[in-house]
Design an enzyme around this catalytic site. Structure first.
Site, PDB file in Angstrom:
ATOM      1  CE  LYS A 140      -4.453   0.871   0.255  1.00 57.66           C
ATOM      2  NZ  LYS A 140      -5.607   0.010  -0.090  1.00 57.66           N
ATOM      3  CG  ASP A 180      -7.318   3.326  -0.729  1.00 57.51           C
ATOM      4  OD1 ASP A 180      -7.658   2.138  -0.668  1.00 57.51           O
ATOM      5  OD2 ASP A 180      -7.522   4.116   0.223  1.00 57.51           O
TER       6      ASP A 180
END
Ligand code: GLU
Length: 460
Positions: A140, A180
């Site tokens: 991430k 995201d």
């Protein structure tokens, strides 16, 4: 939080004390990372029966290894704003675990982003990606850059600078970022352009969520929201229920929320509320999705504007009030920790039947406890929202094969993946002694595949 699992046997007691010991080290070594601690605790609380049954994972120090990212990259992102002033943000990429495939996970641009948030998201991503059944590891990244109110030019200059450094660390077989919060089609487009320019090669599979004209996959845009609803459908079906005639509350108004509202409405539900970071709207007639889409995706305005066009709808300032609206199904699709135990209790006392997480970690540990103790159907994020990253993996597959599949073909694969995730989670929960507990089931099913790969591949 009272732990989800009680010590049932001597083996479980040994497993519990191993888990507690590792958790204490995690807290000490990663002081002040409360979101990361929370994500680790939620997973650790599920794993005692696994270690009790398979002590070899303890011998191989799997927990000690899995909580330690393989690599963390933190970098300066300088860029020039529209007034000619130099701005500096901080960029992150946490390459958490690559035992079952290249690191895979989104990029979040939001002022709240810090190492704790990226690590919690990356840690969750390991098990989520494993659950999809696709060959993808966990990672991430993101930045504390705030896209709100920025011009297109500022977004482009920031993303180009961000990619200038990130490009050294990613690649179609190394690490494949996607979107995201705060990162959608526009940002992915600018980042792909910059990556291509730096590399001097067309490596389509380096990012997912790309536009359809340059290597993107049909259904990727819809995948997370649709996937959440497909997952709910499976949960309801098991209890002889369905969406038809139900009242649904969806928080957020970004990509996940929009397509969750879309699919739930298609299946006969009435979605009466959604929100943004300022407040929420309640529309007793059912949310008009076209208005929400235009306001949020085209005009990039606040959700409060909705009531100017739909006069029976109400706008209420503040976010947590959305959970006081009576509903059958609640889909938190905004952000982490948006449901605390007070909101959870309100949902329960208003008769909610199912709570399924579209955002990452939207329920606090205490809120999860409330849902489980009251036998509410609870779908945890890493299972329920895995449809997005699953279709990202399908985008990578299409890029490798240099072809593109039809919408229906990808949608069908997505439905099958969500079914499998649900069934594997149910099976694991049952097998390890916690029937019906999808938190435990998803954590165990996701963990086992990664743990086995780590054992097989030696001390890495
Ligand atoms: N950000 C999404 C998630 O939380 C998607 C990640 C991806 O497609 O790589 O899973």
């Amino acid at each position: 939080m009272t732990t989800i699992l009680e010590s049932k046997t001597a083996e479980t007691t040994i497993a519990n004390s191993y888990i507690n010991e590792v958790f204490e080290t995690v807290k000490k070594r990663n002081a002040n990372e409360s979101e990361f601690h929370q994500a680790v605790k939620e997973i650790f609380d599920s794993l005692a029966p696994v270690f009790a049954k398979h002590p070899q994972y303890m011998e191989h120090s799997i927990l000690e290894r899995i909580v330690e990212p393989e690599r963390i990259i933190i970098f300066r992102v300088p860029w020039v704003d529209d007034n000619g002033k130099v701005q500096v943000n901080r960029g992150f990429r946490v390459q958490f675990n690559s035992a079952i495939g290249p690191y895979k996970g989104g990029l979040r641009f939001h002022p709240s982003v810090n190492l704790s948030i990226i690590k919690f998201l990356g840690f969750e991503q390991i098990l989520k990606n494993s659950l999809t059944g696709q060959p993808i590891g966990g990672g991430k990244g993101g930045s504390d850059f705030d896209p709100k109110g920025k011009s297109d030019g500022e977004i482009m200059r920031f993303t180009q600078s961000f990619m200038m450094e990130l490009s050294r660390h990613i690649g179609p077989d190394i690490d494949v970022p996607a979107g995201d919060i705060g990162v959608g089609a526009r940002e992915i487009g600018y980042m792909f352009g910059q990556y291509r320019r730096i590399r001097g090669a067309y490596e389509a599979g380096v990012l997912t969520g790309k536009g359809l004209g340059y290597g993107g996959s049909l259904t990727r845009t819809e995948a997370t929201g649709y996937g959440v609803v497909y997952f709910v459908q499976e949960m309801l079906k098991d209890k002889g229920l369905d969406f038809k005639g139900s009242t649904v509350v969806v928080s957020g108004s970004g990509n996940v929320s929009i397509y969750a509202i879309d699919k739930a409405t298609q299946l006969g539900a009435k979605v009466v509320a959604c929100s943004d970071s300022n407040g929420y709207i309640y529309d007793p007639n059912g949310i008009n999705l076209e208005t929400v889409k235009r306001l949020k995706e085209v005009e990039r305005k606040r959700i409060s504007e909705y009531v100017n066009e739909h006069h029976e709808a109400l706008y209420i300032e503040g976010c947590s009030g959305i959970w006081s609206i009576p509903c059958d199904i609640a889909l938190p699709c905004a952000t982490q920790n948006e449901i605390d135990s007070t909101s959870a209790k309100t949902l329960v006392s208003n008769g909610v039947k199912a709570v399924v997480e579209g955002a990452n970690m939207p329920s606090t540990l205490d809120a999860i406890d409330v849902f489980l103790k009251n036998n509410i159907l609870f779908g945890p994020a890493k299972a329920a929202n895995a449809g997005g990253v699953a279709v990202s993996a399908l985008e990578m597959a299409q890029n490798s094969a240099r072809l593109s599949w039809k919408f229906e073909e990808v949608d069908e694969k997505l439905q099958q993946i969500m079914k499998n995730i649900y069934q594997n989670s149910v099976k694991a929960a049952e097998e390890y002694g916690y029937p019906g507990n999808l938190v435990v089931g998803a954590n165990i099913a996701g963990f086992l595949k990664v743990a086995n790969a780590m054992v097989t591949q030696g001390v890495i």
